[in-house]
Motif scaffolding. Structure first.
Motif, PDB file in Angstrom:
ATOM      1  N   ARG A 397      44.549 -18.279 -29.042  1.00  0.00           N
ATOM      2  CA  ARG A 397      42.763 -17.924 -29.502  1.00  0.00           C
ATOM      3  C   ARG A 397      43.288 -17.182 -30.978  1.00  0.00           C
ATOM      4  O   ARG A 397      42.301 -16.723 -31.832  1.00  0.00           O
ATOM      5  CB  ARG A 397      42.388 -17.985 -28.608  1.00  0.00           C
ATOM      6  CG  ARG A 397      41.583 -17.977 -27.582  1.00  0.00           C
ATOM      7  CD  ARG A 397      41.058 -17.748 -26.635  1.00  0.00           C
ATOM      8  NE  ARG A 397      40.871 -18.047 -25.533  1.00  0.00           N
ATOM      9  CZ  ARG A 397      39.205 -19.127 -24.938  1.00  0.00           C
ATOM     10  NH1 ARG A 397      39.458 -19.714 -26.286  1.00  0.00           N
ATOM     11  NH2 ARG A 397      39.683 -19.601 -23.701  1.00  0.00           N
ATOM     12  N   HIS A 398      43.668 -16.180 -31.491  1.00  0.00           N
ATOM     13  CA  HIS A 398      43.807 -14.934 -31.812  1.00  0.00           C
ATOM     14  C   HIS A 398      45.334 -15.020 -33.314  1.00  0.00           C
ATOM     15  O   HIS A 398      45.663 -14.295 -33.434  1.00  0.00           O
ATOM     16  CB  HIS A 398      44.498 -13.749 -31.150  1.00  0.00           C
ATOM     17  CG  HIS A 398      43.542 -13.176 -30.203  1.00  0.00           C
ATOM     18  ND1 HIS A 398      42.394 -13.020 -30.076  1.00  0.00           N
ATOM     19  CD2 HIS A 398      43.439 -12.992 -29.045  1.00  0.00           C
ATOM     20  CE1 HIS A 398      42.068 -13.282 -29.180  1.00  0.00           C
ATOM     21  NE2 HIS A 398      42.654 -12.910 -27.781  1.00  0.00           N
TER      22      HIS A 398
ATOM     23  N   VAL B 107      40.006 -15.817 -32.973  1.00  0.00           N
ATOM     24  CA  VAL B 107      38.987 -15.100 -32.290  1.00  0.00           C
ATOM     25  C   VAL B 107      39.485 -13.397 -32.787  1.00  0.00           C
ATOM     26  O   VAL B 107      40.940 -13.213 -32.386  1.00  0.00           O
ATOM     27  CB  VAL B 107      39.064 -15.654 -30.845  1.00  0.00           C
ATOM     28  CG1 VAL B 107      38.057 -14.414 -30.156  1.00  0.00           C
ATOM     29  CG2 VAL B 107      38.375 -16.855 -30.506  1.00  0.00           C
TER      30      VAL B 107
END
Lengths: 438, 438
Positions: A397-398, B107
């Motif tokens: 996600r990062h 994110v």
């Protein structure tokens, strides 16, 4: 007096030197005795004529550790040596020796280490590994192994890769649910890592290019010549790739580096085993999986390559391209792990590859998924739960770049390079279904 | 267009380049926006004035992976950059950019990676290791670690050591009966290896000089800043030594090699952490244990050195010898493992040593027993059974030279070098009493 290694003796003719090593062989003839001393560098021949020294030598069985102080003499220039074996290493021998044991007389191992080949069965060799590995053929394979790993690192260091060390105990299995060793981690269930796959991918987010040399563990219930339950995996992963072809180029250069360093650092070991390392073409020929099926004469709907197909492809690569190496790309997705990136143009095929060496699979690699949503979709499509992978997947996600990598099994690489029939012949202390000692 | 790494931008002023990396930071000012891109080599500053590009940038949170095509401009030569942070890396910035994400918007992690220090607590960093390690302070420690290992190998390769790979799963515990992880090996009880101690000794019989870099496992129930349940051990063993002083000389040279390579290969990482590597004296000062007690002001019958004693010794070494390093030799046999060789002249003391670095124990080593009978006697004197060690001890019947070695815990070495309070700060994915993920 400084110790002289056997290989340096020819530079000391006429001088008194001190050598040390193992009693490799004794030949107690009527008027003269020969003592062959083995050290890390090779063999040295000692000529014994003094009855007192000979009496001492008679009490020192093969493998006893000894120190010899003697004069370096060009072979043939000394009367007594006329009866000597014709093999005096380096053309010199040691005369007028004193021989001193550096420990108690050894118990000779259950096989002769001085014969050109180890004739004991492989299980006997493995049961007696600490001594069997002293045989020049066995130690040569391990020297080649060490040189191959040094070449692996040097090739990658030169390309800005960073070495990493990752956990070997994990909370959930990595490659598949089966074939894992379970253990008790302070009261919690844990598993030995089957590969550093997830960790090397995560570290692409830190260093872009990483490698690891370390043990991996597979609880394979197979008793075959190519399976070990612990082996040394040479793992590579790199980011910002366009697709798997960028990975294949790094693999090509890494292999060339490994074989180059083996040639430089382990030339004597190669000579001992009568091995000439293969040439790695500047561009290794590559065929797509579907083309490979045609070349191998297999049905077009085969989902994988059988060993016979791989052999046929190896012969084709040699015949058509003069190459011992062949890439097969685009293996069907169904046969690759869930983290494999599909071919965007033909999603049933992968951006994964195998590298064949003389018709045998040597390396597996490919591009990986790098988007979190793609991982969720891939697991769902296979009916696999997300939960065991949650901690790993979360990192995607990062921000993870397109990336890919490969893994080389060190023991299989060395076995194929030296032509060993069984990976256990090139492993110091193998671990498998049956073997947990020594 | 070939990708350019950030460090090479100053060589391309006036040219259009393509860079790629992570959105390290965005500063969205009124008339201009700045995008700092982080890649493996460092940072690059992108100046955004085009409203369309700015609108795109606003959709790309920190850690999104992007590709930027732009013109390299000397800082200050471009009107818009007057509002820029004064830190444009390399004195250049990128102007007239196009920005393309290479994945979905990231994110952002639960801490800011662009601040000079990572302010999150260590547990939060460790829980989020895949992103925390992207912070320059965390990645710098791992680069220093990689350079230290490269220096270790280079120093030993140059001295004819051979790299080995040994089993990490064993049939009986090696260092002591306690603190081992048990596992099920195809239905048989087995243990994770606490060290390669026995194997490296056996391999002295093959290569005389060996080293291994690999994981070791200690089921330490201690929750301290210096204990890990898995750590990377740098193990060395060499044969044909006169005594432990020969081992100490190799250790000295190995340390000098490690620190030298750290200085060469990880200069930027050292600068990031504000660390200057210590000098290793050509001859590291050495004091005998009994003398060390006197220097430290400890009673003459103390069996071991307490941390306060080690600190006092560290100060003494700096004051008297100008050295950050100090050998303490001759530790009492009662405090060393059973395989330790006694001092022949004073058998209550050992031929073992510790190396202190700034008053902290950094390395343990010594001469080992090499005669089979001595092992039997040592185990009997400690009331320990022979059986668990039988397979290992048997090799000592077959001729082993006098030998010794040492082991360096990589994480502790790096922690002390960079002044980290906790070994977990210099470990990518630590394993301990509580931590089994990520």
């Amino acid at each position: 007096m400084q110790r002289t290694l056997s290989q340096h003796l020819p530079a000391h003719v006429g001088e008194t030197v001190r050598i040390a090593g193992w009693v490799h062989r004794r030949r107690l003839l009527k008027s003269v005795a020969f003592l062959i001393v083995r050290d890390a560098a090779g063999l040295a021949q000692v000529v014994v004529t003094d009855p007192a020294v000979r009496a001492e030598l008679e009490k020192l069985p093969e493998e006893t550790v000894v120190e010899v102080t003697a004069t370096v003499t060009a072979r043939g220039s000394h009367g007594a040596s006329k009866a000597a074996p014709a093999t005096a290493p380096g053309g010199v021998e040691l005369t007028d020796p004193t021989v001193r044991p550096l420990g108690p007389p050894a118990v000779p191992p259950p096989f002769d280490l001085y014969r050109p080949a180890l004739t004991a069965s492989l299980p006997t060799q493995l049961d007696n590994a600490p001594t069997a590995l002293r045989h020049p053929t066995r130690s040569a394979a391990l020297r080649i192994s060490a040189a191959a790993v040094a070449g692996f690192r040097a090739a990658l260091d030169a390309r800005d890769f960073v070495e990493i060390h990752t956990p070997k105990v994990v909370s959930s299995s990595t490659e598949s649910g089966a074939n894992v060793f379970a253990l008790d981690w302070f009261g919690r269930p844990a598993y030995l890592a089957q590969s550093p796959q997830f960790y090397k991918q995560l570290m692409v987010g830190v260093f872009e290019r990483v490698y690891e040399v370390g043990p991996v563990f597979r609880a394979e219930p197979h008793d075959t010549v190519r399976h070990l339950a612990q082996y040394t995996s040479l793992d590579v992963e790199l980011g910002f790739v366009a697709d798997h072809h960028d990975v294949m180029r790094v693999l090509r250069d890494t292999l060339a580096g490994m074989l180059g360093t083996v040639g430089e650092r382990a030339a004597d070991a190669l000579a001992t085993l009568g091995v000439t390392p293969p040439q790695v073409p500047t561009e290794i020929p590559a065929v797509h999986f579907s083309e490979a099926l045609t070349i191998a004469g297999a049905p077009a709907d085969e989902p994988d390559l059988a060993p016979a197909h791989e052999r046929a492809l190896g012969e084709w690569a040699r015949r058509e391209h003069g190459s011992d190496f062949l890439f097969v790309t685009g293996y069907p997705m169904a046969k690759r792990p869930f983290y494999t990136h599909p071919d965007p143009a033909r999603p049933a095929y992968s951006n994964g590859f195998d590298l064949l060496f003389r018709g045998l699979e040597l390396v597996t690699g490919g591009q990986r998924l790098h988007r979190h949503d793609d991982y969720l979709a891939a697991l769902a499509a296979r009916g696999e739960p997300v939960e065991p992978y949650a901690g790993y997947l979360d990192a995607f996600r990062h921000g993870m770049p397109p990336h890919g990598g490969f893994a080389i099994g060190l023991e299989r690489f060395v076995a194929r390079l030296v032509g060993a029939a069984n990976v256990r012949e090139v492993t110091a202390f193998p671990r498998d279904l049956h073997r947990l000692t020594p």
